[in-house]
Design an enzyme around this catalytic site. Structure first.
Site, PDB file in Angstrom:
ATOM      1  N   SER A 126       0.819  -1.220   0.000  1.00  0.00           N
ATOM      2  CA  SER A 126       0.000   0.000   0.000  1.00  0.00           C
ATOM      3  C   SER A 126       0.847   1.262   0.000  1.00  0.00           C
ATOM      4  O   SER A 126       1.938   1.307   0.564  1.00  0.00           O
ATOM      5  CB  SER A 126      -0.918   0.028   1.214  1.00  0.00           C
ATOM      6  OG  SER A 126      -1.724  -1.117   1.225  1.00  0.00           O
ATOM      7  N   GLY A 131      -4.196   2.107  -2.484  1.00  0.00           N
ATOM      8  CA  GLY A 131      -4.721   1.190  -1.477  1.00  0.00           C
ATOM      9  C   GLY A 131      -5.476   0.092  -2.191  1.00  0.00           C
ATOM     10  O   GLY A 131      -4.893  -0.872  -2.672  1.00  0.00           O
ATOM     11  N   GLU A 363      -5.973  -5.861   3.810  1.00  0.00           N
ATOM     12  CA  GLU A 363      -5.870  -6.992   2.870  1.00  0.00           C
ATOM     13  C   GLU A 363      -7.090  -7.074   1.955  1.00  0.00           C
ATOM     14  O   GLU A 363      -7.616  -8.147   1.670  1.00  0.00           O
ATOM     15  CB  GLU A 363      -5.582  -8.307   3.611  1.00  0.00           C
ATOM     16  CG  GLU A 363      -4.244  -8.223   4.328  1.00  0.00           C
ATOM     17  CD  GLU A 363      -3.573  -9.550   4.608  1.00  0.00           C
ATOM     18  OE1 GLU A 363      -3.907 -10.547   3.968  1.00  0.00           O
ATOM     19  OE2 GLU A 363      -2.684  -9.556   5.473  1.00  0.00           O
ATOM     20  N   THR A 365     -10.527  -4.335   1.209  1.00  0.00           N
ATOM     21  CA  THR A 365     -11.739  -3.958   1.958  1.00  0.00           C
ATOM     22  C   THR A 365     -12.878  -4.930   1.597  1.00  0.00           C
ATOM     23  O   THR A 365     -12.787  -5.663   0.614  1.00  0.00           O
ATOM     24  CB  THR A 365     -12.182  -2.527   1.565  1.00  0.00           C
ATOM     25  OG1 THR A 365     -12.505  -2.538   0.174  1.00  0.00           O
ATOM     26  CG2 THR A 365     -11.090  -1.495   1.831  1.00  0.00           C
ATOM     27  N   SER A 366     -13.940  -4.850   2.365  1.00  0.00           N
ATOM     28  CA  SER A 366     -15.099  -5.717   2.069  1.00  0.00           C
ATOM     29  C   SER A 366     -15.623  -5.435   0.659  1.00  0.00           C
ATOM     30  O   SER A 366     -16.035  -6.351  -0.052  1.00  0.00           O
ATOM     31  CB  SER A 366     -16.203  -5.489   3.104  1.00  0.00           C
ATOM     32  OG  SER A 366     -15.829  -6.082   4.328  1.00  0.00           O
TER      33      SER A 366
HETATM   34  C1  FAD Z   1      -3.765  -0.935  10.496  1.00  0.00           C
HETATM   35  C2  FAD Z   1      -3.502  -1.184   9.047  1.00  0.00           C
HETATM   36  C3  FAD Z   1      -2.508  -2.083   8.689  1.00  0.00           C
HETATM   37  C4  FAD Z   1      -2.201  -2.299   7.349  1.00  0.00           C
HETATM   38  N1  FAD Z   1      -1.160  -3.142   7.030  1.00  0.00           N
HETATM   39  C5  FAD Z   1      -0.731  -3.166   5.719  1.00  0.00           C
HETATM   40  C6  FAD Z   1       0.465  -3.857   5.371  1.00  0.00           C
HETATM   41  O1  FAD Z   1       1.124  -4.484   6.216  1.00  0.00           O
HETATM   42  N2  FAD Z   1       0.882  -3.817   4.091  1.00  0.00           N
HETATM   43  C7  FAD Z   1       0.197  -3.141   3.117  1.00  0.00           C
HETATM   44  O2  FAD Z   1       0.639  -3.142   1.992  1.00  0.00           O
HETATM   45  N3  FAD Z   1      -0.949  -2.495   3.422  1.00  0.00           N
HETATM   46  C8  FAD Z   1      -1.427  -2.477   4.693  1.00  0.00           C
HETATM   47  N4  FAD Z   1      -2.581  -1.787   5.012  1.00  0.00           N
HETATM   48  C9  FAD Z   1      -3.271  -1.045   3.953  1.00  0.00           C
HETATM   49  C10 FAD Z   1      -4.649  -1.589   3.605  1.00  0.00           C
HETATM   50  O3  FAD Z   1      -4.528  -2.783   2.919  1.00  0.00           O
HETATM   51  C11 FAD Z   1      -5.393  -0.504   2.842  1.00  0.00           C
HETATM   52  O4  FAD Z   1      -5.708   0.510   3.772  1.00  0.00           O
HETATM   53  C12 FAD Z   1      -6.619  -1.010   2.157  1.00  0.00           C
HETATM   54  O5  FAD Z   1      -6.276  -1.825   1.079  1.00  0.00           O
HETATM   55  C13 FAD Z   1      -7.526   0.115   1.676  1.00  0.00           C
HETATM   56  O6  FAD Z   1      -6.823   1.070   0.959  1.00  0.00           O
HETATM   57  P1  FAD Z   1      -7.017   2.626   1.261  1.00  0.00           P
HETATM   58  O7  FAD Z   1      -6.818   2.794   2.708  1.00  0.00           O
HETATM   59  O8  FAD Z   1      -6.151   3.376   0.358  1.00  0.00           O
HETATM   60  O9  FAD Z   1      -8.527   2.908   0.933  1.00  0.00           O
HETATM   61  P2  FAD Z   1      -9.122   3.266  -0.513  1.00  0.00           P
HETATM   62  O10 FAD Z   1      -8.630   2.325  -1.514  1.00  0.00           O
HETATM   63  O11 FAD Z   1      -8.916   4.712  -0.787  1.00  0.00           O
HETATM   64  O12 FAD Z   1     -10.652   3.000  -0.256  1.00  0.00           O
HETATM   65  C14 FAD Z   1     -11.559   3.952   0.313  1.00  0.00           C
HETATM   66  C15 FAD Z   1     -12.970   3.371   0.273  1.00  0.00           C
HETATM   67  O13 FAD Z   1     -13.384   3.211  -1.083  1.00  0.00           O
HETATM   68  C16 FAD Z   1     -13.764   1.879  -1.324  1.00  0.00           C
HETATM   69  N5  FAD Z   1     -13.379   1.533  -2.682  1.00  0.00           N
HETATM   70  C17 FAD Z   1     -12.178   1.712  -3.287  1.00  0.00           C
HETATM   71  N6  FAD Z   1     -12.208   1.279  -4.551  1.00  0.00           N
HETATM   72  C18 FAD Z   1     -13.458   0.792  -4.761  1.00  0.00           C
HETATM   73  C19 FAD Z   1     -14.113   0.209  -5.867  1.00  0.00           C
HETATM   74  N7  FAD Z   1     -13.490   0.001  -7.021  1.00  0.00           N
HETATM   75  N8  FAD Z   1     -15.393  -0.137  -5.725  1.00  0.00           N
HETATM   76  C20 FAD Z   1     -16.050   0.040  -4.557  1.00  0.00           C
HETATM   77  N9  FAD Z   1     -15.478   0.590  -3.477  1.00  0.00           N
HETATM   78  C21 FAD Z   1     -14.197   0.957  -3.586  1.00  0.00           C
HETATM   79  C22 FAD Z   1     -13.023   1.068  -0.299  1.00  0.00           C
HETATM   80  O14 FAD Z   1     -13.647  -0.164  -0.073  1.00  0.00           O
HETATM   81  C23 FAD Z   1     -13.091   1.990   0.892  1.00  0.00           C
HETATM   82  O15 FAD Z   1     -14.332   1.843   1.518  1.00  0.00           O
HETATM   83  C24 FAD Z   1      -2.933  -1.624   6.351  1.00  0.00           C
HETATM   84  C25 FAD Z   1      -3.952  -0.752   6.714  1.00  0.00           C
HETATM   85  C26 FAD Z   1      -4.241  -0.519   8.041  1.00  0.00           C
HETATM   86  C27 FAD Z   1      -5.319   0.456   8.380  1.00  0.00           C
END
Ligand code: FAD
Lengths: 379, 249
Positions: A126, A131, A363, A365-366
């Site tokens: 990420s 994300g 890993e 989102t839902s």
């Molecule tokens: C405590 C913590 C630990 C983590 N550990 C790791 C790690 O070890 N390594 C790593 O690489 N990452 C890690 N992550 C990152 C995590 O995997 C991401 O936060 C996650 O994939 C979501 O990405 P984002 O936060 O950028 O949200 P975004 O991608 O910006 O999403 C925002 C919202 O939009 C929704 N959304 C996005 N795209 C779509 C779509 N196409 N259709 C419908 N809805 C959509 C999402 O579901 C979410 O509700 C961690 C995150 C946290 C909070």
């Protein structure tokens, strides 16, 4: 079809339960509140072999199957998900990838110490702008002939500070889009790496989540995982297995909260009887127990498919989606069953509710799981 | 030096106890079996002694008298770290019977130290260890809280009312151990669990032995009475109840 666990699987479950009760329960509230990294606990977890339980015996792992892993993750997550997330990332994201796609040298050098739990691994996919859309990698790994030069920022990295070994996903050929992405093994103490401050999180507060910055970091060519351009696929494959870990974590959070709620409902009296004798509470518990059982079957099915060498991406996405949603619902109800007591830290359920939220986010989102599942329906 | 640890297979301490056949037999349906907690501590101490380079302990064997349903418990002992397990295939009748079977095994397979738990958490017999010592004509030391080997010089501590006694002894001997012998039982490691399958679990036929006692009937203690809550301000009421209702004052 056989619903019986083997003697070994049960022994592993019991070992995880004993460990969680004895080593994790004391101090779990304080570690969460003050965001204290569980150094001692992770060390003991490593000594018992949980951190590398899925790695083969030849590489100093436990040689366990994925069913055992689900059982162990559930038991540990009932008590402390800050610890189980470290275990999940190390086992199913980092060790798995090196064992499956690494060269013999990489396995000897990096996999063995991680499997023994002496070193911790982190998975760096990420980014601030990448994300859910993991294809838009801005971190670059420029091919300099005998090494890659890595620049960029990774966000939200579990074990970002405590890990010694990173798997970094970075773009080498932007013109090839996601087919130009590479996966590299990077030593965390390499020159040019800096780690951001500890994220002050809502839940799993004791695990260390950091951003990691790369400024002209030299990575030897032999640290490439798999072939050139395999990085994105590598990350997606790793996450397929990782999701079994997080689904089992969510399952554990749910069943931990349920067990506390069931006990409390038999002790707490209102209007002259135990609250479990009020149908509104009894039915909540019935729903919780049923959904947890369904989540458990999802997790075990995905694990079984993986152990059989069959495709499991669809099953692990379903398991993660269902278990995470169940965890959120069940923990919220567990707080409700505890009434005011549920809202204070002493009773554990509020922590489990905060922890549950994260399982719906990381890993994948839902919402992203639904994309994975729905694409799988028409493949 | 070789250590033999006697293992009793007992119901999990949270088991709801029920009886069958006119209350003459324990109803073991649905029961989770575990290593008797004192035996598990004894095994842990045996492991610590083996790992300590300052003595010559190099083999740990666990022994159990009972049926095949105990094999899972024995494999757990192997996972914790015992090198070998032996099961004497018999239905354990009483302490004399169990001790007699173990003594027969010892006659063929000598050990230097024999650990037995001070009691088993099911039938509370408290006699197997002492009887083994008697059968074998070995020193038998009861209520043992620590066993230390300094270059194979043996020092044993016993708990006595209000204090402890320090003893020296020679091998072979039987130590009937209690709380304190090890800090806490060991959790088997993942590797230990995988290795357990490869370690020997020998099943030996039982020898004919007279059974000296026969169990007629079990009785559960009377159900606990309801709990009475008394306001923290009302010390007088408490004294009154203790004196006139509970009649303990
Ligand atoms: C405590 C913590 C630990 C983590 N550990 C790791 C790690 O070890 N390594 C790593 O690489 N990452 C890690 N992550 C990152 C995590 O995997 C991401 O936060 C996650 O994939 C979501 O990405 P984002 O936060 O950028 O949200 P975004 O991608 O910006 O999403 C925002 C919202 O939009 C929704 N959304 C996005 N795209 C779509 C779509 N196409 N259709 C419908 N809805 C959509 C999402 O579901 C979410 O509700 C961690 C995150 C946290 C909070």
């Amino acid at each position: 079809m056989n619903f019986e666990f083997t003697e070994e699987q049960l022994m592993i479950r019991d070992a995880a339960r004993d460990f969680a009760q004895r080593e994790l329960l004391p101090g779990v509230i304080e570690r969460d509140e003050k965001a204290i990294y569980p150094t001692e606990q992770v060390k003991k977890l490593g000594e018992l072999g949980f951190l590398g339980m899925l790695v083969g015996l030849d590489y100093d792992g436990g040689g366990m199957d994925t069913i055992s892993y689900v059982l162990a993750m559930e038991e540990i997550s009932k008590i402390d998900s800050s610890v189980s997330v470290i275990m999940s990332v190390n086992n199913s994201l980092v060790c798995w990838g090196v064992e499956k796609y690494g060269t013999e040298e990489q396995k000897q050098k990096y996999l063995k110490p991680m499997a023994r739990g002496e070193k911790i691994g982190a998975f760096l996919l990420s980014e601030p702008e990448a994300g859910s859309d993991a294809t838009s990698q801005r971190t670059t790994a420029v091919d300099m002939g005998d090494h890659y030069l890595v620049n960029g920022t990774k966000n939200w990295i579990t074990s970002g500070k405590s890990a010694s070994t990173y798997i970094v996903i970075a773009q080498t050929h932007p013109e090839l889009k996601h087919r130009g992405i590479n996966a590299l093994i990077v030593e965390a103490d390499s020159e040019g790496i800096s780690v951001g401050p500890h994220e002050n999180k809502m839940g799993m507060r004791a695990s260390d989540t950091h951003s990691v910055m790369f400024n002209n970091v030299k990575v030897p060519k032999e640290n490439l995982l798999g072939e050139e351009g395999f990085g994105f696929k590598f990350a997606m494959k790793s996450l397929e297995g990782g999701r079994i870990g997080i689904a089992s974590q969510a399952l554990g959070i749910a069943s931990g909260a349920y067990e506390l709620a069931l006990k409390y409902a038999q002790e707490r009296k209102t209007f002259g009887k135990e609250i479990i004798k009020h149908q509104a509470i009894a039915f909540k518990l019935a729903d919780m127990a049923t959904e947890i059982e369904a989540a458990r079957f999802f997790c075990l099915k995905a694990a079984w498919l993986k152990d059989q060498g069959k495709p499991y991406g669809q099953a692990s996405a379903m398991a993660k989606l269902y278990a995470a949603e169940t965890a959120m619902k069940v923990t919220t109800e567990a707080v409700q069953i505890h009434g005011g007591y549920g809202y204070v830290k002493e009773y554990h359920v509020e922590r489990l509710m905060r922890d549950a939220k994260l399982t719906q986010i990381y890993e994948g989102t839902s919402e992203i799981q639904k994309i994975v599942i729905s694409r799988g329906l028409v493949d | 030096m070789k250590i033999l640890v006697c293992i009793s297979n007992v119901p999990d301490t949270t088991t709801k106890v029920k009886f069958k056949e006119g209350d003459s037999l324990f109803d073991d349906s649905g029961v989770q079996w575990i290593i008797n907690p004192w035996d598990e501590l004894a095994l842990t101490r045996a492991m610590e002694l083996k790992e300590d380079a300052g003595n010559s302990v190099n083999e740990i064997c666990v022994i159990h008298v009972g049926g095949a349903s105990a094999d899972a418990t024995l494999r757990k002992a192997l996972a914790i770290g015992a090198d070998k397990a032996v099961r004497i295939d018999a239905c354990p009748a009483d302490a004399y019977h169990v001790a007699g079977q173990i003594a027969e095994y010892l006659k063929e397979n000598p050990f230097d130290i024999i650990f037995s738990g001070i009691e088993s958490s099911d039938y509370n017999g408290s006699s197997v260890g002492a009887m083994i010592a008697e059968f074998m004509d070995y020193p038998g030391i009861s209520s043992v809280t620590s066993v230390n080997l300094d270059d194979d010089d043996i020092q044993v501590n016993r708990a006595i009312p209000g204090g402890k006694q320090v003893l020296k002894t020679e091998t072979p001997f039987v130590a009937v151990v209690q709380k304190g012998i090890a800090k806490e039982p060991r959790i088997p490691s993942m590797r230990g669990i995988m290795m357990a399958r490869k370690k020997p679990l020998e099943v030996k036929p039982a020898v004919e032995l007279e059974v000296l006692t026969e169990s007629i009937k079990f009785e559960l203690p009377p159900a606990k009475g309801a709990c009475k809550m008394i306001d923290s301000e009302s010390a007088e009421q408490l004294v009154e109840l203790l004196r006139n209702e509970a009649k303990v004052l």
